[in-house]
Design a protein around this motif. Sequence first.
Motif, PDB file in Angstrom:
ATOM      1  N   ASN A 136      -7.915   2.437   3.302  1.00  0.00           N
ATOM      2  CA  ASN A 136      -6.802   1.712   3.916  1.00  0.00           C
ATOM      3  C   ASN A 136      -6.616   1.183   5.183  1.00  0.00           C
ATOM      4  OD1 ASN A 136      -6.379   4.195   5.010  1.00  0.00           O
ATOM      5  ND2 ASN A 136      -4.341   4.230   4.643  1.00  0.00           N
ATOM      6  N   GLY A 144      -5.268   5.872  -2.436  1.00  0.00           N
ATOM      7  CA  GLY A 144      -5.146   5.245  -1.571  1.00  0.00           C
ATOM      8  C   GLY A 144      -6.382   4.178  -1.296  1.00  0.00           C
ATOM      9  N   TYR A 147      -0.460  -5.872   2.320  1.00  0.00           N
ATOM     10  CA  TYR A 147      -1.792  -6.207   2.234  1.00  0.00           C
ATOM     11  C   TYR A 147      -1.886  -7.866   1.547  1.00  0.00           C
ATOM     12  CZ  TYR A 147      -2.963  -1.711   3.501  1.00  0.00           C
ATOM     13  OH  TYR A 147      -3.062  -0.358   4.038  1.00  0.00           O
ATOM     14  N   GLY A 173       0.789  -1.240  -0.025  1.00  0.00           N
ATOM     15  CA  GLY A 173      -0.183   0.015   0.018  1.00  0.00           C
ATOM     16  C   GLY A 173       0.720   1.422  -0.049  1.00  0.00           C
ATOM     17  N   VAL A 231      -4.486  -1.036  -5.809  1.00  0.00           N
ATOM     18  CA  VAL A 231      -4.669   0.315  -4.845  1.00  0.00           C
ATOM     19  C   VAL A 231      -4.848   1.351  -5.887  1.00  0.00           C
ATOM     20  CG1 VAL A 231      -2.102   0.314  -4.610  1.00  0.00           C
ATOM     21  CG2 VAL A 231      -3.765   1.361  -3.279  1.00  0.00           C
TER      22      VAL A 231
END
Length: 245
Positions: free
Chosen positions: A145, A128, A84, A78, A124
């Motif tokens: 996020n 964000g 992630y 991210g 992404v």
Amino acid sequence: MRKISLCVIVLALMAAACAPETVSEARIETVDGVEWIHNPASPRFPERSLSLEEDFVLEGRGEDGTMALFQPSRFLIGPDGEFYVLDFEDQAVKVFDSTGVFLRSFGGKGEGPGEFQNVIDMDVLSDGRFIFLDTATRRTSFFNNEGTFLNSHQWRGFRMDILLSGPDYYIVDETVFMQPPRYTVKKVDLLGGEVSSFGEFTPLGLRIVREGDMTYSLVIPALPSSKFASDPGRQRLYHLSLIHI
């Protein structure tokens, strides 16, 4: 304990300062108008080597000892530098800090808002937000996020890949299983509306095989198919037509 090892790839390239040596070349053969490239038996640059060095490890358990990762599949980094990881087993996104420590999770198996059945791809956006494609529910979902569900929209057809994304759009491939199948690439806004189409391309040739309760999909060799990739700056979309052997 299950762990994911993320490795830094180090290329050890040795400069060839000596006189050029004789190497075997790839052999090119044309059969029915199709070029086949046969690799040589020995490597072209035997002096070059590849070594892997472990950078850090994502711990498979949280601080309380409970299992954090069961069947990790896709992952991305991210804008905050956190990792992630999509866990296919429980359809949840597991978040780790930049040192590999488990922080939190979001999503989970289900059919309600913010839940997943079969996430096939994720990305992404530039602001964000996270975007997820779920092939089972035919739904695109958005999260911030922190893992808070924002919104979603439905679609028809079969979408496999987020090829490119921008501040207010994403580009996906979509297959409609007709005879023959239709394989298109579309630019879609974040509410699900089709902005434009890049046209039709050649889908991957698959053969469905059923044995008892099991179903397999096999790639049919020697059939052309289309592959796509974006550049590192995510400004261009590249198309490659290839043949699976």
